[in-house]
Write a protein that holds these residues in place. Sequence first.
Motif, PDB file in Angstrom:
ATOM      1  N   GLY A 224       0.817  -1.216   0.000  1.00 54.88           N
ATOM      2  CA  GLY A 224       0.000   0.000   0.000  1.00 54.88           C
ATOM      3  C   GLY A 224       0.843   1.255   0.000  1.00 54.88           C
ATOM      4  N   VAL A 225       0.193   2.371  -0.288  1.00 61.12           N
ATOM      5  CA  VAL A 225       0.857   3.672  -0.311  1.00 61.12           C
ATOM      6  C   VAL A 225       0.110   4.631   0.588  1.00 61.12           C
ATOM      7  CG1 VAL A 225       1.822   3.416  -2.612  1.00 61.12           C
ATOM      8  CG2 VAL A 225      -0.479   4.328  -2.359  1.00 61.12           C
ATOM      9  N   PHE A 226       0.885   5.608   1.076  1.00 61.17           N
ATOM     10  CA  PHE A 226       0.334   6.642   1.955  1.00 61.17           C
ATOM     11  C   PHE A 226      -0.421   5.979   3.113  1.00 61.17           C
ATOM     12  CE2 PHE A 226       0.348   8.437  -2.432  1.00 61.17           C
ATOM     13  CZ  PHE A 226       1.493   9.208  -2.253  1.00 61.17           C
ATOM     14  N   ASP A 227      -1.711   6.206   3.243  1.00 60.58           N
ATOM     15  CA  ASP A 227      -2.447   5.635   4.373  1.00 60.58           C
ATOM     16  C   ASP A 227      -3.265   4.405   3.982  1.00 60.58           C
ATOM     17  OD1 ASP A 227      -1.518   7.633   6.092  1.00 60.58           O
ATOM     18  OD2 ASP A 227      -3.117   9.004   5.491  1.00 60.58           O
ATOM     19  N   LEU A 259       9.183   1.858   7.993  1.00 64.58           N
ATOM     20  CA  LEU A 259      10.527   2.292   7.617  1.00 64.58           C
ATOM     21  C   LEU A 259      10.625   2.684   6.140  1.00 64.58           C
ATOM     22  CD1 LEU A 259      12.508  -0.435   9.588  1.00 64.58           C
ATOM     23  CD2 LEU A 259      12.246   1.980  10.206  1.00 64.58           C
ATOM     24  N   HIS A 260       9.483   2.676   5.447  1.00 69.58           N
ATOM     25  CA  HIS A 260       9.396   3.119   4.053  1.00 69.58           C
ATOM     26  C   HIS A 260      10.314   2.332   3.120  1.00 69.58           C
ATOM     27  CE1 HIS A 260       7.081   6.387   5.734  1.00 69.58           C
ATOM     28  NE2 HIS A 260       8.122   6.852   6.399  1.00 69.58           N
ATOM     29  N   HIS A 261      10.418   1.037   3.361  1.00 67.83           N
ATOM     30  CA  HIS A 261      11.300   0.227   2.532  1.00 67.83           C
ATOM     31  C   HIS A 261      10.824   0.143   1.087  1.00 67.83           C
ATOM     32  CE1 HIS A 261      13.180  -2.015   6.188  1.00 67.83           C
ATOM     33  NE2 HIS A 261      13.718  -0.836   5.978  1.00 67.83           N
ATOM     34  N   TYR A 263       9.357   2.546  -0.572  1.00 67.78           N
ATOM     35  CA  TYR A 263       9.772   3.794  -1.207  1.00 67.78           C
ATOM     36  C   TYR A 263      11.267   3.774  -1.526  1.00 67.78           C
ATOM     37  CZ  TYR A 263       5.294   5.549   0.552  1.00 67.78           C
ATOM     38  OH  TYR A 263       3.967   5.718   0.826  1.00 67.78           O
ATOM     39  N   TRP A 264      12.064   3.349  -0.542  1.00 69.05           N
ATOM     40  CA  TRP A 264      13.511   3.285  -0.749  1.00 69.05           C
ATOM     41  C   TRP A 264      13.860   2.290  -1.843  1.00 69.05           C
ATOM     42  CZ3 TRP A 264      16.552   6.957   0.711  1.00 69.05           C
ATOM     43  CH2 TRP A 264      16.277   7.696   1.867  1.00 69.05           C
ATOM     44  N   GLY A 265      13.177   1.149  -1.841  1.00 73.41           N
ATOM     45  CA  GLY A 265      13.423   0.154  -2.866  1.00 73.41           C
ATOM     46  C   GLY A 265      13.073   0.665  -4.252  1.00 73.41           C
ATOM     47  N   THR A 266      11.939   1.374  -4.347  1.00 79.92           N
ATOM     48  CA  THR A 266      11.529   1.936  -5.632  1.00 79.92           C
ATOM     49  C   THR A 266      12.519   2.986  -6.110  1.00 79.92           C
ATOM     50  OG1 THR A 266       9.201   1.573  -5.067  1.00 79.92           O
ATOM     51  CG2 THR A 266       9.679   3.119  -6.844  1.00 79.92           C
ATOM     52  N   ALA A 267      12.947   3.858  -5.199  1.00 76.28           N
ATOM     53  CA  ALA A 267      13.920   4.895  -5.563  1.00 76.28           C
ATOM     54  C   ALA A 267      15.236   4.267  -6.012  1.00 76.28           C
ATOM     55  CB  ALA A 267      14.154   5.829  -4.383  1.00 76.28           C
ATOM     56  N   GLY A 268      15.686   3.247  -5.282  1.00 74.22           N
ATOM     57  CA  GLY A 268      16.922   2.569  -5.643  1.00 74.22           C
ATOM     58  C   GLY A 268      16.825   1.910  -7.000  1.00 74.22           C
ATOM     59  N   GLU A 327      15.586  -6.377   5.602  1.00 78.34           N
ATOM     60  CA  GLU A 327      14.985  -7.429   6.417  1.00 78.34           C
ATOM     61  C   GLU A 327      15.509  -7.367   7.854  1.00 78.34           C
ATOM     62  OE1 GLU A 327      12.542  -9.327   5.621  1.00 78.34           O
ATOM     63  OE2 GLU A 327      12.455  -8.686   3.532  1.00 78.34           O
ATOM     64  N   GLN A 328      16.775  -7.076   8.011  1.00 76.55           N
ATOM     65  CA  GLN A 328      17.330  -6.948   9.358  1.00 76.55           C
ATOM     66  C   GLN A 328      16.715  -5.759  10.090  1.00 76.55           C
ATOM     67  OE1 GLN A 328      21.587  -6.780   8.678  1.00 76.55           O
ATOM     68  NE2 GLN A 328      21.810  -8.994   8.880  1.00 76.55           N
ATOM     69  N   GLN A 329      16.498  -4.671   9.371  1.00 69.85           N
ATOM     70  CA  GLN A 329      15.857  -3.509   9.982  1.00 69.85           C
ATOM     71  C   GLN A 329      14.429  -3.824  10.402  1.00 69.85           C
ATOM     72  OE1 GLN A 329      16.200  -0.281   7.176  1.00 69.85           O
ATOM     73  NE2 GLN A 329      18.434  -0.335   7.151  1.00 69.85           N
ATOM     74  N   ALA A 330      13.710  -4.581   9.570  1.00 65.72           N
ATOM     75  CA  ALA A 330      12.340  -4.965   9.921  1.00 65.72           C
ATOM     76  C   ALA A 330      12.334  -5.905  11.121  1.00 65.72           C
ATOM     77  CB  ALA A 330      11.655  -5.620   8.717  1.00 65.72           C
ATOM     78  N   ASP A 331      13.317  -6.790  11.213  1.00 68.78           N
ATOM     79  CA  ASP A 331      13.443  -7.658  12.382  1.00 68.78           C
ATOM     80  C   ASP A 331      13.667  -6.822  13.638  1.00 68.78           C
ATOM     81  OD1 ASP A 331      13.058  -9.995  10.998  1.00 68.78           O
ATOM     82  OD2 ASP A 331      15.177 -10.559  10.915  1.00 68.78           O
ATOM     83  N   ALA A 332      14.525  -5.796  13.516  1.00 69.99           N
ATOM     84  CA  ALA A 332      14.799  -4.930  14.664  1.00 69.99           C
ATOM     85  C   ALA A 332      13.533  -4.196  15.106  1.00 69.99           C
ATOM     86  CB  ALA A 332      15.904  -3.929  14.309  1.00 69.99           C
TER      87      ALA A 332
END
Length: 392
Positions: A224-227, A259-261, A263-268, A327-332
């Motif tokens: 999903g995006v935004f809300d 953590l907006h992964h 968005y970051w993944g899309t930008a990358g 994935e490590q960040q999501a685990d944290a």
Amino acid sequence: MRRLVIAYSLYVIAIWIFFPLVYPELHTAASRYASIGHAVYFSRLPLLPMLLYIVWKNHRWKELAASLERRLSRLPAAAVFVLILVLLYGVVQLPFRLAGYWNARNEAISVQPFSDWLGEYALSLLLLYLAVTAVVFLSQLLMKKFPKNWWISLWVMLVPCVIFVVYVQPIWIDPLYEDFHHLREGQLRTQIQQLTAEAGIPDATLLEIGKSAETVTYNAYVTGVFDSARVVLYDTTIEGLEQEEVLFIVAHEIGHYVLHHVYWGTAGFLVLGLFLLWMTKRLSAVYLAKRKLQAHQLQAMPLFLLLLTGFQLISQPVSLYVSREMEQQADAYALEHAPDTVAGIRMFQKMQSVSQGDPDPWPIITWLRSTHPPMQDRIKTIKEYTENKQKQ
């Protein structure tokens, strides 16, 4: 061409000797299912670039492309050429796809009937055909209109396509494959709503997906995006895990969203795509000049597909590394927000037992294949977190 086919055949033979027979002896933690899965993956890895290289070099494909351009307008010519190419790709990779299906069925990981599996495979080829045809046709138009800067124009057109795939596919495309319905009322739903409220997405749509007719493995994800977040749980996850274990995996997936992964993944991906298109433009110009071809000609399309596929393959370890870090960040995040962190250990142990994956693959396998950290590393992280928290 014959040497290339022979080399690939020897490579596949070596892969299927090493992974099913030798790897389990050297690495006893790996199950037979995981070992064969490695063999299937590494057998398919160079298949598409090799196929595109053969198409690019073969004179019959050159004649076919030239004949189609003479007889048909641009879109029908591209559609016919891509159709033949996709069908060929579907045929040459079918043995490995079947091996993967047989492996999952033989080890009771998958319970999907063959007819359903074959239907999904055909649908995936159809969607691939439509996507590649659109890309080839659009590329030809831009290459003809902007012969020097087509790569920039194509990247600009890529942006809405990527956004569509990333954000719209879960809503429009996934239902073609799966059966979604709202998560049933009960304590689990209430506690998931508490997790989403704490994460700042109180209006998240909670869905359950019927996967028990296909597999016994556990999974969940958030899209999903935004809300407009959508928390999706496999029915196998709900039935096979304890409530606290389900909440841990949901907290992990919420972590990706918070953590907006995406968005970051899309930008990358878009940044990488711009670089790969630039590299493709520079390198393709050399080969096209040798053949006296224009970029917009149908005969040139196999070269562009080959270069893009090759560059993507080379950059894949970097993409996989970024995925493992996320994935490590999501685990944290899950460790900080799940009601019971120790449940995460039980959840990973059960997931490993059911999926029969490789819990601690060799580093080179992780580097070349794994989107997630090794299961043993994830369990170790939870244990260390729990011990440190108890000392505080």
